[in-house]
Motif scaffolding. Structure first.
Motif, PDB file in Angstrom:
ATOM      1  N   LEU A   1      51.206 -26.220  -1.359  1.00  0.00           N
ATOM      2  CA  LEU A   1      51.280 -27.136  -2.501  1.00  0.00           C
ATOM      3  C   LEU A   1      52.698 -27.227  -3.061  1.00  0.00           C
ATOM      4  O   LEU A   1      53.256 -28.328  -3.229  1.00  0.00           O
ATOM      5  N   ALA A   2      53.313 -26.085  -3.354  1.00  0.00           N
ATOM      6  CA  ALA A   2      54.639 -26.099  -3.973  1.00  0.00           C
ATOM      7  C   ALA A   2      55.683 -26.670  -3.027  1.00  0.00           C
ATOM      8  O   ALA A   2      56.588 -27.404  -3.446  1.00  0.00           O
TER       9      ALA A   2
ATOM     10  N   ARG B   1      55.372 -20.421  -1.247  1.00  0.00           N
ATOM     11  CA  ARG B   1      54.130 -20.671  -0.518  1.00  0.00           C
ATOM     12  C   ARG B   1      52.947 -19.983  -1.196  1.00  0.00           C
ATOM     13  O   ARG B   1      53.118 -19.047  -1.963  1.00  0.00           O
ATOM     14  N   GLY B   2      51.756 -20.469  -0.874  1.00  0.00           N
ATOM     15  CA  GLY B   2      50.527 -19.862  -1.386  1.00  0.00           C
ATOM     16  C   GLY B   2      49.658 -20.883  -2.094  1.00  0.00           C
ATOM     17  O   GLY B   2      50.098 -21.981  -2.434  1.00  0.00           O
ATOM     18  N   THR B   3      48.407 -20.499  -2.299  1.00  0.00           N
ATOM     19  CA  THR B   3      47.488 -21.373  -3.026  1.00  0.00           C
ATOM     20  C   THR B   3      47.805 -21.326  -4.513  1.00  0.00           C
ATOM     21  O   THR B   3      48.487 -20.410  -4.995  1.00  0.00           O
ATOM     22  N   ILE B   4      47.290 -22.291  -5.251  1.00  0.00           N
ATOM     23  CA  ILE B   4      47.645 -22.422  -6.657  1.00  0.00           C
ATOM     24  C   ILE B   4      47.273 -21.179  -7.469  1.00  0.00           C
ATOM     25  O   ILE B   4      47.963 -20.812  -8.425  1.00  0.00           O
ATOM     26  N   ALA B   5      46.212 -20.501  -7.076  1.00  0.00           N
ATOM     27  CA  ALA B   5      45.776 -19.313  -7.820  1.00  0.00           C
ATOM     28  C   ALA B   5      46.827 -18.209  -7.786  1.00  0.00           C
ATOM     29  O   ALA B   5      46.930 -17.417  -8.728  1.00  0.00           O
ATOM     30  N   GLY B   6      47.607 -18.170  -6.715  1.00  0.00           N
ATOM     31  CA  GLY B   6      48.574 -17.089  -6.590  1.00  0.00           C
ATOM     32  C   GLY B   6      50.023 -17.502  -6.718  1.00  0.00           C
ATOM     33  O   GLY B   6      50.922 -16.667  -6.568  1.00  0.00           O
ATOM     34  N   LEU B   7      50.256 -18.778  -7.016  1.00  0.00           N
ATOM     35  CA  LEU B   7      51.645 -19.250  -7.100  1.00  0.00           C
ATOM     36  C   LEU B   7      52.362 -18.660  -8.313  1.00  0.00           C
ATOM     37  O   LEU B   7      51.808 -18.602  -9.412  1.00  0.00           O
ATOM     38  N   ASP B   8      53.587 -18.235  -8.083  1.00  0.00           N
ATOM     39  CA  ASP B   8      54.421 -17.714  -9.157  1.00  0.00           C
ATOM     40  C   ASP B   8      55.231 -18.855  -9.757  1.00  0.00           C
ATOM     41  O   ASP B   8      55.942 -19.570  -9.031  1.00  0.00           O
ATOM     42  N   ARG B   9      55.137 -19.020 -11.062  1.00  0.00           N
ATOM     43  CA  ARG B   9      55.805 -20.146 -11.728  1.00  0.00           C
ATOM     44  C   ARG B   9      57.312 -20.139 -11.478  1.00  0.00           C
ATOM     45  O   ARG B   9      57.924 -21.187 -11.231  1.00  0.00           O
TER      46      ARG B   9
END
Length: 238
Positions: free
Chosen positions: A143-144, A89-97
Motif C-alpha cells: 500500500l505505502a 512495506r506491509g499491510t496497513i495494520a502494521g505500517l509505521d507512520r
C-alpha cells in the motif's frame, strides 16, 4: 553505446549500487560526466574511486538545505536523475507512520529539488524520477509503496508542465535483480523470481541495465516529457 550524452553533465542521486550505479555507468558510457550524490558521499567516493568522469557530492533529499547547497556547488548541469527511495512495506495494520512519511519524503517531496536545480539545467535538459510497478499493480502489502509511486507519476506530469521546456519523466521498474532481494535467502529469492518470471509476459526478471537504458532514453529523446516509462516486463498484465 553511442555517445548520445557526449560532453553533458548528469547528476544521479542515489546509492552507489543497484540501479543508481547502472544509471551512472550507462550515462558515462554515453559520453557524460556524471556527478553522483547521496547521503553517504564517503561510500560513493569509495565506489567510484577509480572511475574517470565520475565525481561525488553530498545531498539528503529529506533536507532542503542540502539540496540548495548542492545546486550552488555543482553549477550548470544538463540532466538530473533521482533514484532515491525509502520503502515502507506491509499491510496497513502494521505500517509505521514514520516509515510511510520517509518513503513519501524521499521519493516524492525529494524530487522537488527541481526548485533549486531547474534554473541551472541547460537548454534541452531533463529530470528523470522513479516510480515503480506497485502503482500499476495493486497488491496486499504494498500500500505505502503504491501510493508513493502513484504520487511520483503525478509529480512527473506536473513538473513537465510547470518546468517546460525542461523535460520531466518517470521510470517505473518492475521486479529487478538489484541485490535488494538477497535478504530473502537464496532459496526464497529463486522461488520468487521463478514465480514472477513464469507469469510476466517477458518471461524473465529485469536487470539494472534494463532500467539504465530506459533512463538514458528518457534523457536523450527530446520529444518525451510528462511520461512514465514502465520497464516491468508486462507484470501489471498478470
Amino acid at each position: 553505446m553511442t555517445e548520445t550524452l557526449k560532453d553533458k553533465t548528469v547528476l544521479v542521486v542515489g546509492r552507489g549500487g543497484g540501479i543508481a550505479r547502472a544509471v551512472t555507468m550507462a550515462a558515462r558510457g554515453a559520453g557524460a560526466h556524471v556527478v553522483t550524490a547521496g547521503r553517504s558521499q564517503e561510500s560513493l567516493a569509495q565506489t567510484y574511486a577509480d572511475e574517470p568522469r565520475i565525481s561525488t557530492e553530498y545531498v539528503d533529499l529529506t533536507d532542503e538545505a542540502t539540496i540548495a547547497a548542492l545546486a550552488e556547488r555543482i553549477g550548470r548541469i544538463d540532466h538530473v536523475v533521482s533514484t532515491a527511495s525509502a520503502r515502507a512495506r506491509g499491510t496497513i495494520a502494521g505500517l509505521d507512520r514514520d516509515a510511510v512519511r520517509l518513503s513519501f519524503d524521499t521519493k516524492v517531496i525529494g524530487p522537488l529539488m527541481a526548485k533549486h536545480l531547474a534554473p541551472q539545467i541547460s537548454d534541452g535538459g531533463s529530470i528523470t524520477i522513479f516510480s515503480g510497478v506497485a502503482a500499476a499493480k495493486i497488491a496486499v502489502g504494498t500500500l505505502a509503496v503504491a501510493i508513493t509511486n502513484g504520487a511520483a507519476d503525478v509529480l512527473a506530469r506536473s513538473l513537465a508542465l510547470e518546468l517546460a521546456p525542461i523535460r520531466v519523466n518517470a521510470v517505473a521498474p518492475g521486479v529487478i535483480d538489484t541485490g535488494a532481494w538477497d535478504a530473502l535467502g537464496d532459496e526464497r529469492k529463486a522461488d520468487y523470481f521463478h514465480d514472477v518470471s513464469s507469469r510476466n509476459p517477458a518471461r524473465r526478471i529485469g536487470t539494472t541495465d534494463d532500467i539504465a537504458e530506459a533512463v538514458v532514453f528518457a534523457m536523450t529523446n527530446t520529444f518525451l516529457t510528462g511520461t512514465t516509462l514502465r520497464i516491468d516486463g508486462g507484470e501489471p498484465l498478470t
